[in-house]
Design a protein around this motif. Sequence first.
Motif, PDB file in Angstrom:
ATOM      1  N   PHE A  25      15.926  -0.163  20.564  1.00  0.00           N
ATOM      2  CA  PHE A  25      15.917  -1.563  20.142  1.00  0.00           C
ATOM      3  C   PHE A  25      17.315  -1.955  19.655  1.00  0.00           C
ATOM      4  CE2 PHE A  25      13.994  -4.206  16.374  1.00  0.00           C
ATOM      5  CZ  PHE A  25      14.294  -5.391  17.004  1.00  0.00           C
ATOM      6  N   GLU A  27      19.010  -5.232  17.902  1.00  0.00           N
ATOM      7  CA  GLU A  27      18.808  -6.562  17.306  1.00  0.00           C
ATOM      8  C   GLU A  27      20.151  -7.106  16.832  1.00  0.00           C
ATOM      9  OE1 GLU A  27      15.764  -6.745  14.273  1.00  0.00           O
ATOM     10  OE2 GLU A  27      16.245  -8.827  13.767  1.00  0.00           O
ATOM     11  N   GLY A  71      12.978  -8.390  16.894  1.00  0.00           N
ATOM     12  CA  GLY A  71      13.257  -8.412  15.493  1.00  0.00           C
ATOM     13  C   GLY A  71      13.140  -9.816  14.867  1.00  0.00           C
ATOM     14  N   ASN A  72      13.250  -9.771  13.554  1.00  0.00           N
ATOM     15  CA  ASN A  72      13.165 -11.010  12.782  1.00  0.00           C
ATOM     16  C   ASN A  72      14.154 -12.055  13.292  1.00  0.00           C
ATOM     17  OD1 ASN A  72      11.325  -9.594  11.245  1.00  0.00           O
ATOM     18  ND2 ASN A  72      12.736  -9.167   9.570  1.00  0.00           N
ATOM     19  N   TRP A  97      18.520 -12.570   8.382  1.00  0.00           N
ATOM     20  CA  TRP A  97      19.327 -11.580   7.647  1.00  0.00           C
ATOM     21  C   TRP A  97      20.432 -12.227   6.820  1.00  0.00           C
ATOM     22  CZ3 TRP A  97      16.501  -7.494   7.540  1.00  0.00           C
ATOM     23  CH2 TRP A  97      15.640  -7.230   8.610  1.00  0.00           C
ATOM     24  N   ASN A 172       7.877 -11.930  17.539  1.00  0.00           N
ATOM     25  CA  ASN A 172       8.043 -10.718  16.732  1.00  0.00           C
ATOM     26  C   ASN A 172       7.353 -10.875  15.386  1.00  0.00           C
ATOM     27  OD1 ASN A 172       9.549  -8.132  15.937  1.00  0.00           O
ATOM     28  ND2 ASN A 172      10.196  -9.552  14.324  1.00  0.00           N
ATOM     29  N   GLU A 173       6.544  -9.889  15.021  1.00  0.00           N
ATOM     30  CA  GLU A 173       5.910  -9.816  13.695  1.00  0.00           C
ATOM     31  C   GLU A 173       5.457 -11.188  13.190  1.00  0.00           C
ATOM     32  OE1 GLU A 173       8.335  -7.465  10.978  1.00  0.00           O
ATOM     33  OE2 GLU A 173       7.852  -5.643  12.073  1.00  0.00           O
ATOM     34  N   TYR A 244       7.048   1.853  10.001  1.00  0.00           N
ATOM     35  CA  TYR A 244       8.207   2.504   9.378  1.00  0.00           C
ATOM     36  C   TYR A 244       7.686   3.489   8.338  1.00  0.00           C
ATOM     37  CZ  TYR A 244      11.074  -0.941  11.740  1.00  0.00           C
ATOM     38  OH  TYR A 244      11.686  -1.694  12.709  1.00  0.00           O
ATOM     39  N   GLU A 292       8.382  -1.092  17.580  1.00  0.00           N
ATOM     40  CA  GLU A 292       9.290  -0.734  16.468  1.00  0.00           C
ATOM     41  C   GLU A 292       8.688   0.457  15.745  1.00  0.00           C
ATOM     42  OE1 GLU A 292      10.729  -3.725  13.724  1.00  0.00           O
ATOM     43  OE2 GLU A 292      10.753  -5.228  15.322  1.00  0.00           O
ATOM     44  N   TRP A 296      12.152   4.338   7.572  1.00  0.00           N
ATOM     45  CA  TRP A 296      13.000   3.309   6.924  1.00  0.00           C
ATOM     46  C   TRP A 296      12.443   3.032   5.537  1.00  0.00           C
ATOM     47  CZ3 TRP A 296      12.646  -2.632   8.150  1.00  0.00           C
ATOM     48  CH2 TRP A 296      13.610  -3.321   7.395  1.00  0.00           C
ATOM     49  N   GLN A 351      16.357   1.259  15.007  1.00  0.00           N
ATOM     50  CA  GLN A 351      16.999   0.597  16.133  1.00  0.00           C
ATOM     51  C   GLN A 351      17.956   1.581  16.801  1.00  0.00           C
ATOM     52  OE1 GLN A 351      18.377  -3.337  15.076  1.00  0.00           O
ATOM     53  NE2 GLN A 351      16.424  -3.852  14.107  1.00  0.00           N
ATOM     54  N   ILE A 356      19.318   1.295  10.769  1.00  0.00           N
ATOM     55  CA  ILE A 356      18.227   2.281  10.844  1.00  0.00           C
ATOM     56  C   ILE A 356      18.223   2.976  12.218  1.00  0.00           C
ATOM     57  CG2 ILE A 356      16.698   1.460   9.007  1.00  0.00           C
ATOM     58  CD1 ILE A 356      15.161  -0.227  11.025  1.00  0.00           C
TER      59      ILE A 356
HETATM   60  O1  AHR Z   1      13.969  -3.332  12.533  1.00  0.00           O
HETATM   61  C1  AHR Z   1      14.233  -4.067  11.381  1.00  0.00           C
HETATM   62  C2  AHR Z   1      13.226  -5.191  11.180  1.00  0.00           C
HETATM   63  O2  AHR Z   1      11.985  -4.628  10.890  1.00  0.00           O
HETATM   64  C3  AHR Z   1      12.961  -6.062  12.378  1.00  0.00           C
HETATM   65  O3  AHR Z   1      13.859  -7.108  12.503  1.00  0.00           O
HETATM   66  C4  AHR Z   1      11.591  -6.593  12.077  1.00  0.00           C
HETATM   67  O4  AHR Z   1      10.869  -6.896  13.242  1.00  0.00           O
HETATM   68  C5  AHR Z   1      10.950  -5.512  11.236  1.00  0.00           C
HETATM   69  O5  AHR Z   1      10.385  -6.026  10.088  1.00  0.00           O
END
Ligand code: AHR
Length: 514
Positions: A25, A27, A71-72, A97, A172-173, A244, A292, A296, A351, A356
């Motif tokens: 991944f 991002e 990702g976010n 972020w 995503n999420e 995670y 994902e 972490w 990632q 991470i």
């Molecule tokens: O991988 C880091 C973040 O973790 C990603 O952006 C998100 O999708 C998850 O919460």
Amino acid sequence: MRKAKVLMDRDFVIGQTDPRLFGAFVEHLGRCVYGGIYEPGHKTADEKGFRKDVLDLVKELGPTIMRYPGGNFVSGYNWEDGVGPVDQRPARLDLAWFTTEPNTFGTNEFMDWCKVAGVEPMMAVNLGTRGGDAARNLVEYCNHPGGTYWSDLRRAHGWEKPHGVKFWCLGNEMDGPWQMEYKTAAAYGAVAREAAKMMRWVDPTIELAACGSSARNMPTFGHWEDTVIEHTFDHAEYISLHTYLNNYKQDTAAFLAAPDLMDRFIDEVVAIADSVAAKRRSTKRMMLSFDEWNVWYRTRRKRADRVKEGWPVAPPILEEIYTMEDALAFGGACISLLNHADRIKSACIAQLVNVIAPIMTETGGPAWRQTIFFPFAHVSRLGRGKVLRAQVESETYDSAYYDPRGTDEQTFPVSNVPYLKLAAVAGESGGLSLFLLNRDLSQEIDISLEARSFGRLAVGEALELRHDDLQATNTKDAAERVKPAPLQGVSVEGGQIRARLKPASWNVIHLSAN
Ligand code: AHR
């Protein structure tokens, strides 16, 4: 010393590994793109600005598919900002972020990078601040040959041939309050269904993954899957999962048991997906995309680790430094994924670089392998084929895994955890690969393994990853403190394989057909 017995037969198969099981991944987050895969001016950079030292490590790591751009991040991304002449691209605030996104790297650069890296692109679309319209336009931009507004724009930008992106994530999420414009399951299900319909009308050959829960400990887990799959059953091939692993409590035994909760999570999502199918009397099976997964926690909770104030470009955030014990938990997760090869058809370690990640770089400096690099590289290189349903007789332990959600304290019991966690993969050429985690922190395990129906096997390769100090890490100045070494003393006689695994160790045995 503990003892374990394992029995397997070449004909007792869980499933064939999909090449996409070994994905990663990238991002737009911290130094994953900028200073990670892309750093014009770096002494190893090629004419496109791709770091060749990173590319070499990516090739050694062996990912097969690469998720992008979040990702976010994707939930606020205007993909149009990242295409066209670089000097005309806007810089934007990224609210995922709290950084400034310069947009000097975008979709076309990513496709070029994937070609050089030899990986398949996996694209995520923004179903947060945007929706089906932007998503279908992006499919047209990427995949339509020409003669329409968006496809001709791609050609005008210098990419004559379509990118042919097959795998698309529907957001995503979307269950998480931290996500830009997160939604209820019903609201997301409707948006995902409509986006999926239009995207597939543009290109009927694409495959689509709907968002599952962003963790098993989400309060909406279960209900979310049921509702989303009800909405998207006829329009998507996959439902996603994220996990995670953490060791917040410094309880290593519980940390190493946590991959067994991943097994449970996978089984639960399969059960929900199949119950939706049953209600429809459908033979279709929704497959799983574990898009994902990783360890972490150190750089997760404190805002200062996630956010550098002042809206910087590509700040060093989420730069988790992985220990030996992280590599063990990570290896356990690799085994969990392999052992569900019948339903998990794609998975992405989150990632790839710096964030991470298995690969670390210094901006302007070298690149090196983190501890978690090795189990991933082992399973990607040696774990392709038919995963076998092995019967493992091992002593067990009981544990409780702490997995907080926000400020809620949550602990999950994990009972009957076998000290030996194992996956066995029969390769195309008649060989057998074994991935073995000894979760006992102080005792060796003496293993006797019977592999039936294989014919003559011989030890091709035997490796162990361990360190006397479970907190050992690889750093720029000690880049090879933790690395695999030969596993001594593996023997094969008839179909009987004997090995002794050191305490707290990740082990790989590859037997070739003789
Ligand atoms: O991988 C880091 C973040 O973790 C990603 O952006 C998100 O999708 C998850 O919460």
